[in-house]
Design a protein around this motif. Structure first.
Motif, mmCIF file in Angstrom:
data_model
loop_
_atom_site.group_PDB
_atom_site.id
_atom_site.type_symbol
_atom_site.label_atom_id
_atom_site.label_comp_id
_atom_site.label_asym_id
_atom_site.label_seq_id
_atom_site.Cartn_x
_atom_site.Cartn_y
_atom_site.Cartn_z
ATOM 1 N N UNK B 377 0.800 -1.218 0.000
ATOM 2 C CA UNK B 377 0.000 0.000 0.000
ATOM 3 C C UNK B 377 0.834 1.270 0.000
ATOM 4 N N UNK B 378 2.114 1.160 0.399
ATOM 5 C CA UNK B 378 2.992 2.331 0.379
ATOM 6 C C UNK B 378 2.390 3.537 1.077
ATOM 7 N N UNK B 379 1.823 3.308 2.276
ATOM 8 C CA UNK B 379 1.103 4.382 2.955
ATOM 9 C C UNK B 379 2.004 5.500 3.453
ATOM 10 N N UNK B 380 3.274 5.230 3.580
ATOM 11 C CA UNK B 380 4.191 6.242 4.090
ATOM 12 C C UNK B 380 5.456 6.208 3.237
ATOM 13 N N UNK B 381 6.313 7.194 3.459
ATOM 14 C CA UNK B 381 7.617 7.159 2.808
ATOM 15 C C UNK B 381 8.357 5.934 3.341
ATOM 16 N N UNK B 382 9.203 5.356 2.494
ATOM 17 C CA UNK B 382 9.869 4.108 2.866
ATOM 18 C C UNK B 382 11.380 4.278 2.703
ATOM 19 N N UNK B 383 12.111 4.006 3.754
ATOM 20 C CA UNK B 383 13.562 3.988 3.645
ATOM 21 C C UNK B 383 14.079 2.675 4.235
ATOM 22 N N UNK B 384 14.918 2.016 3.486
ATOM 23 C CA UNK B 384 15.543 0.781 3.943
ATOM 24 C C UNK B 384 17.040 0.891 3.670
ATOM 25 N N UNK B 385 17.841 0.828 4.728
ATOM 26 C CA UNK B 385 19.295 0.815 4.561
ATOM 27 C C UNK B 385 19.840 -0.453 5.220
ATOM 28 N N UNK B 386 20.768 -1.095 4.533
ATOM 29 C CA UNK B 386 21.262 -2.392 4.989
ATOM 30 C C UNK B 386 22.792 -2.420 5.012
ATOM 31 N N UNK B 387 23.334 -3.054 6.045
ATOM 32 C CA UNK B 387 24.759 -3.381 6.042
ATOM 33 C C UNK B 387 24.871 -4.886 6.231
ATOM 34 N N UNK B 388 25.641 -5.503 5.366
ATOM 35 C CA UNK B 388 25.869 -6.946 5.472
ATOM 36 C C UNK B 388 26.926 -7.174 6.543
ATOM 37 N N UNK B 389 26.520 -7.744 7.651
ATOM 38 C CA UNK B 389 27.422 -7.946 8.783
ATOM 39 C C UNK B 389 27.989 -9.356 8.691
ATOM 40 N N UNK B 390 29.316 -9.433 8.477
ATOM 41 C CA UNK B 390 29.947 -10.747 8.351
ATOM 42 C C UNK B 390 31.318 -10.674 8.999
ATOM 43 N N UNK B 391 31.366 -10.807 10.341
ATOM 44 C CA UNK B 391 32.656 -10.697 11.029
ATOM 45 C C UNK B 391 33.611 -11.773 10.538
ATOM 46 N N UNK B 392 34.883 -11.429 10.542
ATOM 47 C CA UNK B 392 35.894 -12.386 10.075
ATOM 48 C C UNK B 392 35.877 -13.626 10.950
ATOM 49 N N UNK B 393 36.298 -14.722 10.374
ATOM 50 C CA UNK B 393 36.330 -15.971 11.140
ATOM 51 C C UNK B 393 37.201 -15.792 12.367
ATOM 52 N N UNK B 394 36.861 -16.452 13.447
ATOM 53 C CA UNK B 394 37.599 -16.269 14.690
ATOM 54 C C UNK B 394 36.920 -15.203 15.516
ATOM 55 N N UNK B 395 36.477 -15.531 16.678
ATOM 56 C CA UNK B 395 35.741 -14.581 17.492
ATOM 57 C C UNK B 395 36.691 -13.548 18.079
ATOM 58 N N UNK B 396 36.241 -12.335 18.193
ATOM 59 C CA UNK B 396 37.076 -11.301 18.800
ATOM 60 C C UNK B 396 37.333 -11.601 20.273
ATOM 61 N N UNK B 397 38.390 -10.967 20.814
ATOM 62 C CA UNK B 397 38.801 -11.277 22.169
ATOM 63 C C UNK B 397 37.751 -10.901 23.208
ATOM 64 N N UNK B 398 37.044 -9.827 22.957
ATOM 65 C CA UNK B 398 36.026 -9.453 23.929
ATOM 66 C C UNK B 398 34.664 -9.673 23.304
ATOM 67 N N UNK B 399 34.148 -10.852 23.451
ATOM 68 C CA UNK B 399 32.878 -11.172 22.802
ATOM 69 C C UNK B 399 31.731 -10.844 23.751
ATOM 70 N N UNK B 400 31.609 -9.564 24.045
ATOM 71 C CA UNK B 400 30.592 -9.165 25.001
ATOM 72 C C UNK B 400 29.523 -8.343 24.318
ATOM 73 N N UNK B 401 28.370 -8.372 24.864
ATOM 74 C CA UNK B 401 27.280 -7.554 24.366
ATOM 75 C C UNK B 401 26.861 -6.637 25.493
ATOM 76 N N UNK B 402 26.739 -5.385 25.211
ATOM 77 C CA UNK B 402 26.388 -4.445 26.266
ATOM 78 C C UNK B 402 25.408 -3.423 25.737
ATOM 79 N N UNK B 403 24.638 -2.927 26.619
ATOM 80 C CA UNK B 403 23.685 -1.892 26.221
ATOM 81 C C UNK B 403 23.775 -0.753 27.203
ATOM 82 N N UNK B 404 23.769 0.429 26.705
ATOM 83 C CA UNK B 404 23.852 1.585 27.582
ATOM 84 C C UNK B 404 22.519 2.299 27.711
ATOM 85 N N UNK B 405 21.479 1.690 27.227
ATOM 86 C CA UNK B 405 20.217 2.421 27.246
ATOM 87 C C UNK B 405 19.507 2.414 28.585
#
Lengths: 426, 405
Positions: B377-405
């Motif tokens: 229906x395209x009821x509103x303006x539409x914006x889609x931006x994408x980044x293909x996230x593909x970290x290199x093989x081998x996990x980084x040293x600090x594999x932590x997830x944090x949120x500051x919200x």
């Protein structure tokens, strides 16, 4: 230099799922000048006068007078010829023994043409196909003429040949020249002359009394001499995947152009419109497009006029899908007016045809509908012509009774004028 | 185009044949006017002015209207004057403003544009169907390579329709924020460096300040319009991809989703909206989002912004996937993260992978998602931006997830 403009009248808002787009396009020409002013002597005129036996008496004298009056209106420099027509066609001027088929008008030629006209004598039957074919041959001797116009006058039925002969001659000469057809009195056939004038982009009319022929010829020839634009083509572009439902001229007269389409370019149809003077013509264009989601807009048609292959004006017909009923249910007054006027013409012609064949029930219904439409669209002239054929009980509901002992002339007047439309009141 | 009769499959590009697609690099078939891959109009070698640029920017920001401060790319035609082909069918657009093939009205550059700063980052900004103008805006930046050192900044702003001229505000905001974020990228004026947790902190601060920069840009751009009762304003959402790290920030209800190739998807941003407040109070999401006032946003950017600092969240996603930044023109049709993931995966399946490419093309996918929203229906303006996230093989040293919200 002629200038064209195009105005579009429509309700571009379509409801969800709607597909048909209607518009009235008014094309106006100004500054047309006089015939031949721009094309440089490429104008040719032929006058065809019925010289069958039935013309004897007042008719032939009035017709000869009218032809002379018309000759006076032909501008110097215009190529011309006079044809006398019966069951065969004869070139009256240039004289049959002349080596040229047509001559350019100048004072000497004008005087000589009038002398030739005065010597025309009635006799024989009527085969109009021969008249048209001779006119075509004469025009063909002037391959460089760009503007060819003829007037045809008859007083009777095309009785000396099968109808198919006339139809095939009309087909063969279509596109070669334009022709106005006139019938004097009440013994000619409206459908025969309408076939000629419709195909040859001219007008058809009834002249009730021979005394009126001269004034009519004078007006016809003067109008022809004022058409400074030799030829123009109406072009209708419609988008990929759409269908042009119809293209009609709706003013000054109703003429369906749909079947006269030729391809004028990608997705574009060309429709001949003949020559133009300072005038305005209205066209009704209907296009069926694929329905689009509410909120979408698209162009449904470009309606253009082209002169010498060049587009000189363009009107845009749009489609916008909306969920707002206040917008989508609005009816364009221009579209409604001309839709009614087109139906009016059909109702009159079908009503009269039914009456002629003795089907009074159908005739009453059709002519009743015509009365109703004439009232709705404000076509007072049609109403007054209808009154001569039917008694109106209720104009609004179209309740009528067929008149007894109507005059043939009144019925023919109603028939010939059926395609004349009134303009929408703006 | 004149190259239609060029021989089949030339090894090198003929002078009069079409060049490879300037947007996605897809090789062009002889005689083709538009890229098979992304639909970008193709030009022949003869048509491209010879530009000698010894040091082309590693990341270029596409041909959008927001690229004013960055060097325009060579194939970008002048958007102001060049007659763009029809957005619907690719036909020529006539002087009267409509396509000569299908009758579609000509789209202005502002109504529809794509940005493809790198092969792994792309966005499409589109007017949609119902709205008469495009008040969404986006601005993208990316390093040429993805992976461990890959860097991207994606900013989307959605102009508030109720406030006139919000299209001006949104474009100014998106462009300014993108440029502010690019300063922290590799090669930027103040590159963010250090350990993963240090970078997480730096980026969170930078993202929060970028929305203030965006707000300042709006004020500078709208001028006297700021004095209106209803001044131009917009939402703000940004996503920064720095190697294995994703930091997002937002003001309003434009969103970032994390859509992994496998596993559960998440909405990384949290709407500043009436609906979100209701959801926080325990109203079911579907009920809250379908309420008439659902779209009332509680924070925005503009002259009358209550608080222009973006709230931020940082994460180190596991495995490959998509960072999807979008306006409500998309998510209105597909709000829950699971539904969004289903849509993205199905669309990706339908779009497929270009031969020779490493993975799905973000430009194709963004374009397909915009088309999908228009099909709804395209009821509103539409914006889609994408980044293909593909970290290199081998996990980084600090594999932590944090949120500051």
């Amino acid at each position: 230099m002629a200038e064209f403009s195009a105005e579009v009248y429509q309700n571009e808002f379509l409801s969800d799922g709607a597909t048909d787009v209607h518009a009235i396009v008014t094309v106006t020409c100004t500054g047309a000048g006089t015939a031949g002013a721009e094309s440089g002597g490429g104008v040719a005129e032929i006058i065809m006068v019925d010289t069958s036996g039935s013309m004897s008496g007042r008719n032939i004298e009035a017709a000869k007078h009218a032809a002379s009056v018309a000759v006076d209106q032909i501008l110097d420099g215009t190529w011309f010829a006079i044809i006398g027509g019966s069951h065969v066609a004869n070139r009256a001027f240039p004289y049959p023994n002349a080596r040229v088929a047509m001559v350019q008008m100048e004072p000497g030629a004008r005087a000589e043409a009038k002398r030739a006209i005065s010597m025309m004598t009635p006799g024989g039957g009527t085969a109009m196909s021969t008249w048209l074919r001779l006119a075509d041959q004469l025009f063909e001797t002037l391959p460089r003429s760009t503007q060819r116009h003829a007037i045809l006058l008859t007083d009777g039925k095309n009785e000396s040949e099968p109808r198919a002969n006339l139809s095939s001659a009309v087909r063969d000469v279509t596109g070669h020249f334009q022709c106005d057809a006139r019938g004097v009195g009440s013994r000619w056939q409206v459908d025969e002359l309408r076939e000629i004038s419709t195909a040859l982009i001219g007008t058809v009319d009834l002249i009730a009394d021979p005394s009126q022929i001269a004034a009519d010829f004078e007006a016809l020839m003067r109008a022809s001499m004022a058409r400074g634009v030799a030829s123009a083509e109406l072009r209708v572009w419609a988008p990929q995947g759409s269908t042009v439902l119809f293209v009609r001229q709706v003013a000054p007269t109703v003429e369906d152009l749909t079947t006269r389409r030729s391809e004028a370019g990608p997705l574009t149809g060309g429709y001949p419109t003949g020559s133009w003077g300072d005038e305005s013509r209205d066209y009704h264009v209907a296009v069926r497009v694929a329905s689009k989601p509410v909120g979408s807009e698209q162009l449904a048609a470009r309606v253009q006029l082209a002169v010498n292959g060049e587009v000189v004006s363009s009107g845009l017909v749009k489609a916008k899908w909306s969920a707002d009923e206040a917008l989508t249910t609005r009816i364009s007054p221009e579209v409604a007016h001309y839709t009614g006027q087109t139906e009016l013409a059909t109702a009159i012609q079908e009503g009269l045809a039914a009456k002629a064949s003795g089907d009074e029930a159908t005739a009453t219904v059709k002519l009743g509908r015509a009365v109703q439409l004439a009232q709705e669209t404000g076509n007072d002239e049609a109403t007054s012509r209808l009154r001569r054929v039917v008694d109106i009980d209720d104009e609004e509901h179209g309740t009528v009774r067929l008149k007894r002992n109507t005059s043939t002339l009144d019925e023919m007047a109603l028939d010939t004028a059926s395609t004349k439309t009134t303009r929408v009141r703006r | 185009m004149s190259g239609a009769d060029a021989g089949p499959g030339p090894a090198t590009q003929p002078v009069d044949g079409p060049l490879d697609c300037p947007a996605c690099g897809e090789s062009a078939a002889p005689g083709s006017r538009f890229c098979e891959g992304c639909g970008t109009p193709l030009r022949t070698a003869a048509q491209v002015p010879l530009v000698i640029d010894p040091d082309p920017p590693a990341a270029e920001s596409g041909s959008g209207p927001g690229s004013g401060t960055t060097a325009p790319t060579a194939p970008a035609s002048d958007p102001a004057t060049a007659a763009r082909p029809c957005v619907r069918c690719g036909g020529a657009v006539a002087d009267d403003g409509y396509c000569t093939e299908c009758g579609e009205p000509a789209a202005s550059e502002r109504d529809h544009w794509s940005e493809i700063p790198a092969t792994w980052v792309a966005g499409v900004c589109d007017r949609g169907i119902r709205h008469s103008r495009n008040e969404d805006a986006m601005a993208l930046h990316a390093s040429a390579d993805a992976g461990a050192t890959g860097f991207a900044a994606l900013v989307v702003c959605d102009g508030v329709s109720a406030a006139p001229d919000s299209d001006v505000a949104s474009l100014a905001a998106a462009t300014a924020a993108r440029d502010a974020l690019a300063r922290g990228g590799p090669g930027g004026a103040e590159p963010v460096t250090g350990t993963l947790s240090a970078r997480m902190g730096s980026w969170s601060a930078l993202v929060a300040s970028s929305s203030q920069v965006a707000n300042d840009a709006i004020l500078a751009t709208v001028g006297e319009m700021a004095d209106r009762d209803n001044p131009p304003s917009c939402t703000f959402v940004a996503a920064v991809v720095d190697g294995p790290l994703v930091v997002v920030g937002w003001v309003g209800d434009s969103r970032v989703y994390w859509v992994p190739d496998d596993g559960d998807a998440r909405q990384l941003s949290v709407d500043d909206s009436w609906a979100q407040e209701m959801i926080a109070q325990g109203i079911p999401r579907a009920d809250a989002e379908n309420a008439p006032q659902a779209h009332a946003i509680t924070r925005w950017l503009g002259p009358d912004a209550p608080d222009p600092a973006a709230r931020t969240a940082a994460t180190v996603p596991e495995g490959p996937g998509w960072v999807l930044v979008c306006s409500d023109g998309l998510w209105n049709y597909c709000s829950p993260a699971d539904d969004m993931a289903t849509l993205v995966r199905a669309t990706q399946e339908a779009v497929g992978t270009q031969p020779g490419a490493n993975g799905p093309d973000p430009a194709d996918l963004a374009g397909a998602l915009v088309r999908w929203a228009n099909a709804q229906g395209g009821r509103d303006n539409i914006t889609v931006a994408l980044a293909r996230f593909a970290p290199a093989a081998g996990t980084p040293d600090e594999n932590a997830s944090a949120s500051t919200r």
